[in-house]
Design a protein around this motif. Structure first.
Motif, PDB file in Angstrom:
ATOM      1  N   THR A  40       0.824  -1.211   0.000  1.00 29.47           N
ATOM      2  CA  THR A  40       0.000   0.000   0.000  1.00 29.47           C
ATOM      3  C   THR A  40       0.855   1.257   0.000  1.00 29.47           C
ATOM      4  N   LEU A  41       2.153   1.092   0.233  1.00 25.24           N
ATOM      5  CA  LEU A  41       3.110   2.181   0.130  1.00 25.24           C
ATOM      6  C   LEU A  41       4.498   1.588  -0.008  1.00 25.24           C
ATOM      7  N   GLY A  42       5.427   2.391  -0.514  1.00 25.43           N
ATOM      8  CA  GLY A  42       6.823   2.016  -0.602  1.00 25.43           C
ATOM      9  C   GLY A  42       7.695   3.118  -0.034  1.00 25.43           C
ATOM     10  N   ASP A  43       8.999   3.025  -0.288  1.00 23.95           N
ATOM     11  CA  ASP A  43       9.918   3.949   0.360  1.00 23.95           C
ATOM     12  C   ASP A  43       9.752   5.391  -0.113  1.00 23.95           C
ATOM     13  N   VAL A  44       9.392   5.612  -1.388  1.00 22.75           N
ATOM     14  CA  VAL A  44       9.247   6.985  -1.878  1.00 22.75           C
ATOM     15  C   VAL A  44       8.101   7.693  -1.176  1.00 22.75           C
ATOM     16  N   LEU A  45       6.969   7.009  -1.049  1.00 24.20           N
ATOM     17  CA  LEU A  45       5.825   7.625  -0.379  1.00 24.20           C
ATOM     18  C   LEU A  45       6.086   7.779   1.116  1.00 24.20           C
ATOM     19  N   ALA A  46       6.771   6.814   1.717  1.00 24.24           N
ATOM     20  CA  ALA A  46       7.134   6.961   3.128  1.00 24.24           C
ATOM     21  C   ALA A  46       8.033   8.173   3.315  1.00 24.24           C
ATOM     22  N   LEU A  47       8.954   8.366   2.380  1.00 24.11           N
ATOM     23  CA  LEU A  47       9.839   9.527   2.458  1.00 24.11           C
ATOM     24  C   LEU A  47       9.041  10.822   2.316  1.00 24.11           C
ATOM     25  N   ARG A  48       8.049  10.827   1.406  1.00 25.64           N
ATOM     26  CA  ARG A  48       7.226  12.019   1.224  1.00 25.64           C
ATOM     27  C   ARG A  48       6.514  12.382   2.522  1.00 25.64           C
ATOM     28  N   ALA A  49       5.920  11.383   3.189  1.00 23.77           N
ATOM     29  CA  ALA A  49       5.236  11.645   4.451  1.00 23.77           C
ATOM     30  C   ALA A  49       6.214  12.138   5.512  1.00 23.77           C
ATOM     31  N   HIS A  50       7.403  11.554   5.528  1.00 21.05           N
ATOM     32  CA  HIS A  50       8.414  11.946   6.513  1.00 21.05           C
ATOM     33  C   HIS A  50       8.858  13.386   6.292  1.00 21.05           C
ATOM     34  N   VAL A  51       9.105  13.750   5.031  1.00 21.07           N
ATOM     35  CA  VAL A  51       9.538  15.112   4.708  1.00 21.07           C
ATOM     36  C   VAL A  51       8.458  16.120   5.098  1.00 21.07           C
ATOM     37  N   ARG A  52       7.200  15.743   4.977  1.00 21.51           N
ATOM     38  CA  ARG A  52       6.112  16.647   5.317  1.00 21.51           C
ATOM     39  C   ARG A  52       5.838  16.718   6.817  1.00 21.51           C
ATOM     40  N   GLY A  53       6.608  15.975   7.606  1.00 22.57           N
ATOM     41  CA  GLY A  53       6.478  16.070   9.054  1.00 22.57           C
ATOM     42  C   GLY A  53       5.413  15.179   9.657  1.00 22.57           C
ATOM     43  N   ALA A  54       4.934  14.190   8.882  1.00 22.99           N
ATOM     44  CA  ALA A  54       3.893  13.303   9.401  1.00 22.99           C
ATOM     45  C   ALA A  54       4.397  12.537  10.618  1.00 22.99           C
ATOM     46  N   ALA A  55       3.457  12.218  11.525  1.00 22.05           N
ATOM     47  CA  ALA A  55       3.821  11.490  12.741  1.00 22.05           C
ATOM     48  C   ALA A  55       3.933  10.000  12.508  1.00 22.05           C
TER      49      ALA A  55
END
Length: 504
Positions: free
Chosen positions: A369-384
């Motif tokens: 349902t997600l991979g590393d690119v999307l995880a990185l996007r959420a991380h960069v946006r400050g997601a918890a």
């Protein structure tokens, strides 16, 4: 056409000063809704396709004029924009050819009265169509030599810079807007396309002076439109309720007009503002088991996200929910909803600081349902963090990103094997429980619990108190006391505990 030719063309309509900066009176003014990534992020939603509305040509005004804030209203907002002036008729043109149909570029202020948005029901005629609500100018730039992705728009209010963005930040490139519009109607010479505003739009008051400038800072000579200047004045006329709709505002309109609830001087919205920094810190100290016990005491049993496990044992998860819903895979639906800026990508582009993206995957762990690119996007946006009752792909790479992730497993297949990305920010079913946007999620090694926003403060207070009590009981057991009468405490042990607490 050259800038000189444009200047010659404008001279022919000197009889009406409103159109002094244009080749003539535009047949139509088309405006784009959300188009800049910065503005979409501010609003918390990213459209998959551009959408439009019309403004009357009578709303056009020249630089140096005034605009009235009608009597009895409060939310007149500015929106600095790049305006395209059509030079050649465009009908069914391709994206590759669209820019050749743009004659000139200039600055625009797409003023809007949020007090009338409810009455418009989406048309924007009253809220955006008032006299003077579309200042344009003061100069036209020849579009031919300009890079459509290299334009900059800036807005000042009373000399303070409020907006500063470039067309590189557009969700939909300028040529695409022209091509898309040409599918639906003929763009005629002189028509104006307002291409949307970046983040920073806010409310004006009588006496404020707003200036908008569009330039191409990297182009030879750094061509500029100069500053489009408009002064706000208080209107002398109020709307008549016997004739039509009256202005009406609520806190939602105030927040959108000002840019945020905080800028509008409003308290956080119930649910979305449930987690203050102090509450976050306290939740981070409470085991999920203790929170679950307190929710059970309040009649809430179906509040755990079952079947998910942390990719980072020992880490904590605390945040408010944003949601993504995945439907069961169907080839025709995936063909329509799986490509482009689909719901999955919009969700990861919209999740913000302190938020947890919750993904409904129906417990299907045989596709990512997600991979590393999307995880990185959420991380960069400050997601918890991220919670999915489906699988992740590239598990080690996702774990290396560092953002807390809870998932039902790992699988190498892409999302399209089982899922259709369908919708964002709706109630979802994840791991056997319902999660609404704004719910509070807390996770540890035991799993993830969902707390209704209205109960957060009450539950965390009770859980911390229970943790203190349990720690004292554990000390007594460690000292050799039997659990009978101590766990749970009878009246004698309760009296001892209360006496101990009074000494602290």
């Amino acid at each position: 056409m050259s800038e000189q030719a444009a200047e010659q063309a404008t001279g022919g309509d000197a009889v009406d000063p409103r159109f002094a900066a244009l080749p003539g009176r535009p047949g139509k003014v088309v405006a784009v809704h959300l188009s800049y990534g910065s503005r979409a992020d501010q609003r918390g939603r990213r459209p998959a396709q551009p959408s439009y509305f019309l403004k009357p040509s009578s709303s056009v005004a020249a630089s140096g004029g005034t605009v009235e804030r009608p009597g009895g209203t409060e939310l007149l907002a500015f929106e600095g924009e790049v305006a395209l002036v059509i030079g050649r008729a465009a009908r069914w043109v391709s994206t590759q050819d669209a820019w050749a149909h743009v004659g000139w570029v200039t600055a625009a202020n797409d003023l809007g009265l949020y007090d009338l948005r409810a009455a418009d029901r989406g048309s924007n005629l009253r809220s955006k169509g008032g006299d003077g609500f579309t200042p344009l100018g003061p100069r036209l730039l020849d579009a031919a030599p300009l890079d459509p992705a290299g334009l900059r728009v800036r807005t000042w209010v009373n000399g303070e810079l409020r907006q500063d963005d470039t067309t590189a930040g557009l969700l939909f490139p300028l040529a695409r807007l022209v091509a898309d519009l040409s599918q639906h109607l003929t763009l005629e010479p002189g028509d104006v396309v307002l291409t949307g505003t970046p983040a920073g739009s806010s409310v004006l008051r009588p006496g404020d002076v707003v200036e908008v400038e569009v330039d191409a800072p990297d182009a030879p000579g750094s061509p500029t439109t100069g500053r489009l200047v408009t002064t706000v004045v208080e209107g002398t006329h109020a709307f008549d309720g016997d004739v039509g709709a009256l202005p009406a505002v609520d806190d939602r309109q105030r927040a959108e007009a000002w840019g945020s609830r905080d800028a509008a001087g409003l308290e956080p919205e119930p649910g979305t503002g449930a987690l203050t920094p102090e509450l976050r810190e306290r939740l981070a100290r409470v085991p999920v088991a203790a929170l679950s016990a307190q929710l059970r005491k309040r009649g809430l049993d179906r509040v755990t996200v079952d079947g998910v496990h942390p990719l980072h044992p020992g880490t904590r998860l605390v945040g408010t929910a944003r949601t993504l819903r995945l439907l069961p895979g169907r080839e025709d639906l995936f063909a329509r909803h799986g490509g482009g800026q689909n719901a999955q990508k919009r969700a990861f582009d919209a999740v913000g600081p302190g938020e947890v993206l919750v993904i409904e995957a129906r417990g299907e762990a045989d596709a990512g349902t997600l991979g590393d690119v999307l995880a990185l996007r959420a991380h960069v946006r400050g997601a918890a963090g991220i919670v999915t009752d489906g699988a992740v792909r590239d598990r080690d790479a996702v774990a290396a990103v560092g953002i807390p992730v809870y998932a039902a497993g790992a699988h190498p297949a892409v999302l399209g094997r089982l899922h259709v990305p369908w919708d964002v920010d709706v109630a979802v079913a994840c791991g056997g429980t319902t999660v609404e946007p704004g719910d509070v999620l807390v996770g540890d090694a035991d799993g993830v619990v969902v707390i209704p926003p209205a109960l957060v403060a009450e539950v965390v207070d009770a859980a911390l108190a229970q943790e203190e009590e349990d720690a004292w009981v554990a000390e007594q057991v460690a000292a050799g006391h039997p659990v009978d009468g101590l766990f749970p405490m009878d009246a004698t042990w309760r009296a001892r505990y209360d006496a101990w607490r009074r000494t602290r």
